[in-house]
Design a protein around this motif. Sequence first.
Motif: not given
Length: 223
Positions: A120, A122, A160, A166
Amino acid sequence: MIGGGGGVTAEQTAEGKRPARQRADRIRDFRCKNLIVVIEEPENPRNIGTIIRNVNALGAEKVYVVDPRRVLSDDWQELRSEPKLSKLSVSAVKWTFVKSFASAEECLAHLAKNRFVSIATSPHIKGKTNKFLHEVDFAEHAKLAVWFGNEARGLSDLAISQCEMCISIPMFGMIESLNLATSSGIVLYEVTKQRREYASRYRLRDHRGRRDTPLPTILEPDR
């Protein structure tokens, strides 16, 4: 010529398409196979077109769009000829495979079935593995999906939760954010660069099959 005789012959048509075919042959070995870019519920169609353009230019293989509002057609052949998307992507959609999914669950299931590992893009998420872009080995997994979230909300909790880690771009300004189109370009540059460098040195996964002479990683400009 208007009102002239004859018409466009098959030979002339083939001649007109030849530069595109030649370009396709030249870039084939520089494409990053098994690298998918996922956009989850984008609000702005312009961003879809720009990311498709980034994907094509930087050499990723496919684009998946989580599209519960069904903005996009399910048929890639229809998408290739959709005027607005073609214009926004500067015709990249004609050369990049795009698939839409009705939900994140459907997309994640499809990726898992085909043994893709998801990561992800993020900000820091508590309880997840969080790394800056330059700290990640993007060649570790043979099949990789990189997720980008909604412009306002980011990625969903579900997406997520199913991602291995991430990743974020280090920032040094008063404003600690980038728009979706820009961030996708930065992230994909690093991901594709690493995967091409790996493929230039090794034929197989796990650093096996080392090449005696590394393959080129830069495509010389068309002459």
